[in-house]
Write an enzyme that holds these catalytic residues in place. Sequence first.
Site, PDB file in Angstrom:
ATOM      1  N   CYS A  10       3.812  27.143  -6.663  1.00  0.00           N
ATOM      2  CA  CYS A  10       2.418  26.683  -6.513  1.00  0.00           C
ATOM      3  C   CYS A  10       1.488  27.840  -6.164  1.00  0.00           C
ATOM      4  O   CYS A  10       1.920  28.916  -5.724  1.00  0.00           O
ATOM      5  CB  CYS A  10       2.325  25.565  -5.480  1.00  0.00           C
ATOM      6  SG  CYS A  10       2.255  26.090  -3.755  1.00  0.00           S
ATOM      7  N   CYS A  20       9.121  27.927  -4.677  1.00  0.00           N
ATOM      8  CA  CYS A  20       7.966  27.148  -5.163  1.00  0.00           C
ATOM      9  C   CYS A  20       7.011  28.037  -5.937  1.00  0.00           C
ATOM     10  O   CYS A  20       6.709  29.157  -5.529  1.00  0.00           O
ATOM     11  CB  CYS A  20       7.239  26.504  -3.974  1.00  0.00           C
ATOM     12  SG  CYS A  20       5.765  25.556  -4.438  1.00  0.00           S
ATOM     13  N   ASP A  33      -2.318  -9.623  -0.502  1.00  0.00           N
ATOM     14  CA  ASP A  33      -1.102 -10.237   0.028  1.00  0.00           C
ATOM     15  C   ASP A  33      -1.078 -10.108   1.542  1.00  0.00           C
ATOM     16  O   ASP A  33      -1.887  -9.385   2.125  1.00  0.00           O
ATOM     17  CB  ASP A  33       0.131  -9.553  -0.563  1.00  0.00           C
ATOM     18  CG  ASP A  33       0.246  -8.092  -0.124  1.00  0.00           C
ATOM     19  OD1 ASP A  33      -0.811  -7.442   0.047  1.00  0.00           O
ATOM     20  OD2 ASP A  33       1.370  -7.597   0.040  1.00  0.00           O
ATOM     21  N   GLN A  62       7.022  -9.810  -1.796  1.00  0.00           N
ATOM     22  CA  GLN A  62       7.300  -9.691  -0.368  1.00  0.00           C
ATOM     23  C   GLN A  62       8.617 -10.400  -0.047  1.00  0.00           C
ATOM     24  O   GLN A  62       9.345 -10.797  -0.949  1.00  0.00           O
ATOM     25  CB  GLN A  62       6.130 -10.272   0.434  1.00  0.00           C
ATOM     26  CG  GLN A  62       4.848  -9.471   0.340  1.00  0.00           C
ATOM     27  CD  GLN A  62       4.896  -8.169   1.134  1.00  0.00           C
ATOM     28  OE1 GLN A  62       5.878  -7.848   1.817  1.00  0.00           O
ATOM     29  NE2 GLN A  62       3.842  -7.374   1.035  1.00  0.00           N
ATOM     30  N   ASP A 111       3.569   5.836  -3.733  1.00  0.00           N
ATOM     31  CA  ASP A 111       2.406   6.463  -3.089  1.00  0.00           C
ATOM     32  C   ASP A 111       2.688   6.578  -1.604  1.00  0.00           C
ATOM     33  O   ASP A 111       3.474   5.805  -1.054  1.00  0.00           O
ATOM     34  CB  ASP A 111       1.143   5.617  -3.282  1.00  0.00           C
ATOM     35  CG  ASP A 111       1.057   4.505  -2.241  1.00  0.00           C
ATOM     36  OD1 ASP A 111       0.318   4.669  -1.251  1.00  0.00           O
ATOM     37  OD2 ASP A 111       1.762   3.479  -2.390  1.00  0.00           O
ATOM     38  N   CYS A 142       1.978  29.260  -2.576  1.00  0.00           N
ATOM     39  CA  CYS A 142       3.160  30.094  -2.354  1.00  0.00           C
ATOM     40  C   CYS A 142       3.076  31.421  -3.093  1.00  0.00           C
ATOM     41  O   CYS A 142       3.699  32.400  -2.696  1.00  0.00           O
ATOM     42  CB  CYS A 142       4.418  29.321  -2.762  1.00  0.00           C
ATOM     43  SG  CYS A 142       4.795  27.960  -1.622  1.00  0.00           S
ATOM     44  N   GLY A 195       5.990  -4.499   1.667  1.00  0.00           N
ATOM     45  CA  GLY A 195       6.670  -4.827   2.908  1.00  0.00           C
ATOM     46  C   GLY A 195       7.832  -3.931   3.255  1.00  0.00           C
ATOM     47  O   GLY A 195       8.652  -4.268   4.105  1.00  0.00           O
ATOM     48  N   ASP A 220      -5.440  -0.224  -3.747  1.00  0.00           N
ATOM     49  CA  ASP A 220      -4.695  -1.281  -3.077  1.00  0.00           C
ATOM     50  C   ASP A 220      -5.659  -2.388  -2.673  1.00  0.00           C
ATOM     51  O   ASP A 220      -6.874  -2.244  -2.791  1.00  0.00           O
ATOM     52  CB  ASP A 220      -3.905  -0.731  -1.892  1.00  0.00           C
ATOM     53  CG  ASP A 220      -4.776  -0.104  -0.829  1.00  0.00           C
ATOM     54  OD1 ASP A 220      -6.005  -0.286  -0.881  1.00  0.00           O
ATOM     55  OD2 ASP A 220      -4.238   0.558   0.066  1.00  0.00           O
ATOM     56  N   SER A 221      -5.134  -3.498  -2.210  1.00  0.00           N
ATOM     57  CA  SER A 221      -5.973  -4.691  -2.028  1.00  0.00           C
ATOM     58  C   SER A 221      -6.726  -4.714  -0.716  1.00  0.00           C
ATOM     59  O   SER A 221      -7.648  -5.507  -0.539  1.00  0.00           O
ATOM     60  CB  SER A 221      -5.099  -5.947  -2.089  1.00  0.00           C
ATOM     61  OG  SER A 221      -4.251  -5.994  -0.959  1.00  0.00           O
ATOM     62  N   GLY A 222      -6.337  -3.862   0.236  1.00  0.00           N
ATOM     63  CA  GLY A 222      -6.922  -3.913   1.568  1.00  0.00           C
ATOM     64  C   GLY A 222      -6.095  -4.724   2.548  1.00  0.00           C
ATOM     65  O   GLY A 222      -6.323  -4.672   3.754  1.00  0.00           O
ATOM     66  N   GLY A 223      -5.118  -5.454   2.033  1.00  0.00           N
ATOM     67  CA  GLY A 223      -4.309  -6.310   2.901  1.00  0.00           C
ATOM     68  C   GLY A 223      -3.562  -5.540   3.968  1.00  0.00           C
ATOM     69  O   GLY A 223      -3.558  -5.930   5.141  1.00  0.00           O
ATOM     70  N   PHE A 224      -2.951  -4.415   3.594  1.00  0.00           N
ATOM     71  CA  PHE A 224      -2.170  -3.643   4.563  1.00  0.00           C
ATOM     72  C   PHE A 224      -3.053  -3.168   5.713  1.00  0.00           C
ATOM     73  O   PHE A 224      -2.654  -3.209   6.878  1.00  0.00           O
ATOM     74  CB  PHE A 224      -1.503  -2.448   3.879  1.00  0.00           C
ATOM     75  CG  PHE A 224      -0.701  -1.602   4.823  1.00  0.00           C
ATOM     76  CD1 PHE A 224       0.566  -2.011   5.234  1.00  0.00           C
ATOM     77  CD2 PHE A 224      -1.203  -0.412   5.313  1.00  0.00           C
ATOM     78  CE1 PHE A 224       1.308  -1.231   6.124  1.00  0.00           C
ATOM     79  CE2 PHE A 224      -0.470   0.370   6.200  1.00  0.00           C
ATOM     80  CZ  PHE A 224       0.786  -0.042   6.606  1.00  0.00           C
ATOM     81  N   HIS A 237       0.174  22.558  -1.085  1.00  0.00           N
ATOM     82  CA  HIS A 237       1.600  22.833  -1.264  1.00  0.00           C
ATOM     83  C   HIS A 237       2.428  21.540  -1.219  1.00  0.00           C
ATOM     84  O   HIS A 237       3.302  21.329  -2.066  1.00  0.00           O
ATOM     85  CB  HIS A 237       2.106  23.808  -0.198  1.00  0.00           C
ATOM     86  CG  HIS A 237       3.598  23.879  -0.157  1.00  0.00           C
ATOM     87  ND1 HIS A 237       4.332  24.598  -1.079  1.00  0.00           N
ATOM     88  CD2 HIS A 237       4.498  23.245   0.644  1.00  0.00           C
ATOM     89  CE1 HIS A 237       5.624  24.421  -0.835  1.00  0.00           C
ATOM     90  NE2 HIS A 237       5.756  23.607   0.200  1.00  0.00           N
TER      91      HIS A 237
END
Length: 378
Positions: free
Chosen positions: A307, A305, A147, A190, A267, A310, A217, A93-97, A336
């Site tokens: 996995c 499950c 952004d 946005q 994500d 489990c 956003g 990601d860009s770092g903006g958040f 899990h």
Amino acid sequence: MPITYEHIKTCKQTGARLGRVHTPHGSFDTPMFMPVGTLATVKTMSPEELEEMGAKIILSNTYHLWLRPGEDIVEEAGGLHKFMNWDGAILTDSGGFQVFSLSDLRDIEEQGVHFRNHISGEKLFLSPEKAIQIQNSLGSDIMMAFDECPPYPASHDYMKASVERTSRWAERCLAAHKRPEEQGLFGIVQGGEYEELRRQSARDLTSLDFSGYAVGGLSVGEPKDVMNKVLEFTTPLLPTNKPRYLMGVGSPDSLIDGAIRGIDMFDCVLPTRVARNGTCMTSNGRLVVRNAKYARDFGPLDENCGCHVCRNYSRAYIRHLIKANETFGFRLTTYHNLYFLLELMMQVREAIKEDRLGDFREEFFEQYGFNKPNAKNF
């Protein structure tokens, strides 16, 4: 272009799409959930475990890697893939958040954002050009444009100015991109909950040659029905021949609802964050394994499950580890939860293939408990 999207099928029941994204580090089928590895590691997981559970792409964070260890060190190591020994695709990601969420003291101007390091308090400046330079050095497969991520709710006037600034920054990001043959760059739409501003943002960004498009956003405090409504009028504005990414969304219900509304990539830190509190995602809903009632429960976290966790460890044992603050307990719940979401997305893809995603949603929501009054979500 290093990132390409291959459309495979549209679900006749819902309009959701099955596809495949091709990157320099392999391809992955969509809709896909991306585990978050903020500091070049998905917390408590090894790359080998991520591969074992079916993760094909992970996300890392530009802002955090800029501060620690520094993009120059990652570049010297041969790039992020070599640095962390991950052969799959990586999105940064860009770092903006982070700039807008971690720092109370920030000053936005046309050139970029002045703010303070959330660790040391040092004064820093991040611009579109700097965000792209950092990501070029990291060597991720997919980079995000820088952004502004406004808070929810925001006034129409503020959001309009923010959207226009994000569009200007997007152009600067494209101009600053030094490795377009090796790394894709996604633009971020946005506009908050305002349909005409989402249209304006989508129009601005789709006029530029990005490898894919994100809806930003959202998942910033708005009700889920608002998020779904925004997706319903925003996703159709995006190109059908490029990936569509909904940022920061990872609850099971929102993954299904997002896929139904045409999203390809998701994500979120949710599955790893709640795992460290002993909260597990199961086919029957949320399970807080640290609760006393599981002290003598020798069954698996989720009987449905398959996995590794489990199949081999009991609720009682995992509860003991977490109550004792043992790292292995957090590793087991994290494994899990990530497996659960990756498996869920595989089931979503199968349902699209069989034109029954609407039915799958109803069945899942019923079993998970989302249809019950006062249902506990994440």
